[in-house]
Design a protein around this motif. Structure first.
Motif, mmCIF file in Angstrom:
data_model
loop_
_atom_site.group_PDB
_atom_site.id
_atom_site.type_symbol
_atom_site.label_atom_id
_atom_site.label_comp_id
_atom_site.label_asym_id
_atom_site.label_seq_id
_atom_site.Cartn_x
_atom_site.Cartn_y
_atom_site.Cartn_z
ATOM 1 N N MET A 63 1.048 -1.183 0.047
ATOM 2 C CA MET A 63 0.015 0.068 0.047
ATOM 3 C C MET A 63 0.881 1.311 0.103
ATOM 4 O O MET A 63 1.940 1.071 0.560
ATOM 5 N N ILE A 65 3.752 -1.335 3.706
ATOM 6 C CA ILE A 65 3.171 -0.166 3.439
ATOM 7 C C ILE A 65 4.373 0.998 3.320
ATOM 8 O O ILE A 65 5.417 0.909 4.269
ATOM 9 N N ASP A 122 1.005 -6.893 5.220
ATOM 10 C CA ASP A 122 1.262 -6.043 3.944
ATOM 11 C C ASP A 122 2.532 -5.198 4.111
ATOM 12 O O ASP A 122 3.213 -5.087 5.180
ATOM 13 N N VAL A 162 6.164 -1.406 7.789
ATOM 14 C CA VAL A 162 5.780 0.115 7.377
ATOM 15 C C VAL A 162 7.016 0.950 6.979
ATOM 16 O O VAL A 162 8.053 0.867 7.993
#
Lengths: 440, 227
Positions: free
Chosen positions: B3, B30, B28, B51
């Motif tokens: 993302m 990010i 995920d 992240v």
């Protein structure tokens, strides 16, 4: 203590209590640590009276006409403000300072009365989350047991900057009460004297606090109200800064507020009386156009429905009780007098909460003592007491012609003496004189 | 899944809400661009996600992190990874005051220097600082490890509880109740492991260990001057 004989004059300056303290200090070389709140006499709500309705005001029928007692807290930013049936809430008290049974009893009593309880320095126990329908989670300088899971389980978060018993001081829990479980919750070795920090570790000052509050909101997705609790000192300025920092609710604790343990000199000599602090807080809120928008919860020496009603009349939205709640559970009950005597105290005087020897099973971690407190029965007693406080406050409000406790106003009050008139900002009874204010 | 966020286009609130809304088992990756000193970025994460934050972070970046691995490609403001529970936070630049404050777990790695009060009141986190730390670091530290590959400022480990402190360089001064301690085999092993996890090639044998003398654990009249 010997009976006073005629001709024996006790010194007002060096009274027997003072002499006893000097000798105690000389014996031990350490200051006195104790629980409870200020024991000295300070101007208090007893010095105020209500002006009931007569000709110029209409009273409400005591048993027939409605007088609301509900309060909504945290309407400024939170998605889920707290709604309570009564304005009387339970102040923050930790598991550690209190036994698990005492915490459970507080939760049970609060649920029955439709109000909230508050955690303390030491984190949230699964039991208290389960017991308390509405639970406020304290965010303290020590951050003992602080974690995001509990933060998200809380119905509100209370950022604690100070408390009335010791504004400027941190928490204290002496080794006697640090059992395995308490030690684990606080990540500390068992049995040490635990002295919490007095300042938050990762922010200083109001601008930082604004960012800290925003962090807590971000973590909880702006769902729950954020309270800011202050000990009453420079209340006018502190309230303005807390509002500016983004508080939803201000919790204002006066000097009569209790503690589990701190130095006696701190309890008796720091902070201002609750009655003196409320008008300062209300003035700060009014000047910012935030009165009733940022709610004000007041605590410190509240004992009766009269005290509750007087707080409301001075402009509070709610109150919190701590010491009185413990007394309702059974603290200092005469039935334990013999046991209090054994530990050098007496029913009605006991304040050594830090020693963990509470005969009533409340301020202890000793399993045998704690088992003496039946949480269901004690919870029922607390609910009874909360209901009495609420009904008494309603009685006074109706007498003043008010259909909700929040409709009480300073105009309903007068003071019995000059000190109270000046502090509360209401006229001396029988006059239109408020010391320090210009009359018209 | 990858993302992308850009804090020039989106608010911190939108970013944090999107991260909080990911399923508990999300893994995920990010990427967030243009941090521009924003406060409270990526706070309250609770999934094993990665992240990457590009730019300098404001206060409390990755605060209360659980499970996530957060990399800050820049400097971090006050209280980075404060009260972290688990996971990893890696600051590629320098960190401001109170880095890793009160953190209960996980690993905080700071490639540059950390300012005052690094690891204040730490409660189980491991912190590795490749540069130096400022004054009052590990103040009131309760548990966990603080590893400093550079120097430490004044009053290191003041009022320390059970934190293990390892410093390779010079210590300006030790705080109340903090003392130099013997480096035993278990400490060398603990330190080697932490250096490895943090990607440091320093030799554990060059470090000195500091810890609590445990003299202030209980009130003693004779200690009054130390408080």
């Amino acid at each position: 203590m010997s009976e006073k004989q005629p001709g024996l004059i006790e010194s007002a300056t060096f009274s027997r209590d003072v002499i006893n303290e000097i000798q105690r200090a000389a014996d031990t070389g350490i200051y006195d640590i104790r629980g409870f709140g200020a024991k000295r006499k300070v101007p208090h709500f007893d010095d105020l009276l209500f002006l009931g309705a007569s000709m110029s005001r209409y009273p409400l029928e005591g048993y027939r006409e409605k007088c609301g007692t509900d309060v909504t807290l945290g309407t400024r930013f939170a998605k889920n403000p707290i709604k309570l049936d009564t304005v009387v809430t339970i102040a923050g008290m930790s598991f550690g300072a209190l036994s698990a049974n005492a915490k459970e009893a507080l939760g049970r009593g609060a649920n029955m009365a439709g109000t909230s309880t508050t955690t303390g320095d030491g984190g949230m126990t699964p039991e208290e989350r389960k017991t308390s329908k509405t639970l406020v989670y304290q965010y303290l300088p020590s951050r003992y047991g602080m974690n995001p899971d509990d933060l998200r389980k809380a119905d509100a978060i209370e950022v604690v900057l100070g408390q009335g018993a010791k504004p400027g001081g941190g928490g204290m829990l002496l080794g006697q009460k640090i059992t395995d479980r308490v030690a684990k919750m606080r990540d500390l070795p068992k049995g040490i004297d635990q002295r919490s920090a007095c300042r938050h570790p990762d922010w200083t000052g109001p601008d930082d606090l604004a960012i800290k509050i925003q962090e807590l909101r971000e973590i909880t997705d702006w769902n729950v109200p954020i309270y800011v609790k202050i000990g009453a000192t420079r209340t006018y300025y502190d309230v303005k800064l807390a509002v500016k920092a983004g508080a939803d609710v201000i919790v204002l604790d006066g000097m009569q507020g209790g503690t589990a343990a701190t130095q006696d000199v701190f309890i008796e000599h720091v902070g201002i009386p609750t009655m003196a602090a409320i008008p300062q807080a209300v003035r700060a809120l009014q000047e910012m156009d935030m009165h009733r928008k940022v709610q004000l919860i007041v605590s410190g020496g509240i004992r009766s429905g009269a005290d509750v009603a007087k707080c409301m009349a001075l402009g509070a939205d709610a109150v919190a009780i701590g010491t009185a709640a413990l007394i309702a559970l059974g603290c200092n009950h005469p039935k334990w007098d013999e046991e209090y005597q054994k530990i050098g105290s007496a029913a009605g005087y006991y304040d050594d909460y830090h020693e963990g020897k509470c005969p009533a099973g409340i301020s202890t971690q000793d399993p045998e003592l704690a088992a003496r407190l039946d949480p269901e029965l004690a919870g029922r007693r607390l609910a009874n007491y909360l209901n009495v406080l609420t009904m008494e406050a309603q009685t006074l409000a109706r007498a003043c012609g008010k259909s909700h406790l929040h409709n009480l106003e300073p105009e309903d009050l007068v003071a019995l003496n000059v000190e109270a008139a000046a502090m509360a900002g209401v006229p001396l009874a029988g006059t239109d004189w408020i010391p320090g204010r210009h009359s018209y | 899944m990858t993302m992308k966020f850009d804090l020039k286009q989106q608010t911190v609130r939108e970013l944090n809400q999107a991260l909080h809304d990911l399923p508990k088992d999300a893994t995920d990756e990010i990427n967030v661009d243009n941090l521009m000193g924003e406060h409270n970025v990526a706070v309250g994460l609770d999934q094993p996600i990665s992240v990457n934050l590009n730019g300098h972070a404001g206060y409390y970046c990755a605060g209360m992190n659980q499970k996530a691995e957060v990399v800050i490609n820049g400097n971090a403001g006050q209280g980075v990874a404060e009260n972290m529970m688990s996971g990893k936070v890696h600051v590629k630049g320098n960190a401001s005051q109170s880095a890793g404050a009160t953190a209960h777990g996980g690993l905080l790695v700071i490639d540059g220097d950390a300012a005052a009060r690094c690891g204040i009141s730490m409660k189980g986190v491991d912190i590795v600082v490749k540069g130096s730390v400022g004054h009052m670091s590990a103040f009131m530290g309760q548990s966990g490890c603080l590893v400093v590959c550079g120097d430490a400022g004044e009053a290191l480990g003041d009022s320390l509880y059970e934190v293990h402190i390892y410093v390779k360089g010079r210590v300006e001064s030790l705080g109340a109740d903090c003392v130099k301690k013997e480096m035993r085999a278990e400490h060398l092993e603990e330190l080697s492991q932490l250096l490895k996890e943090a990607g440091c090639e320093d030799d554990p044998a060059e470090f000195t260990r500091y810890g609590s003398a445990r003299q202030l654990y209980t009130f003693k009249v004779d200690n009054a001057s130390a408080y």
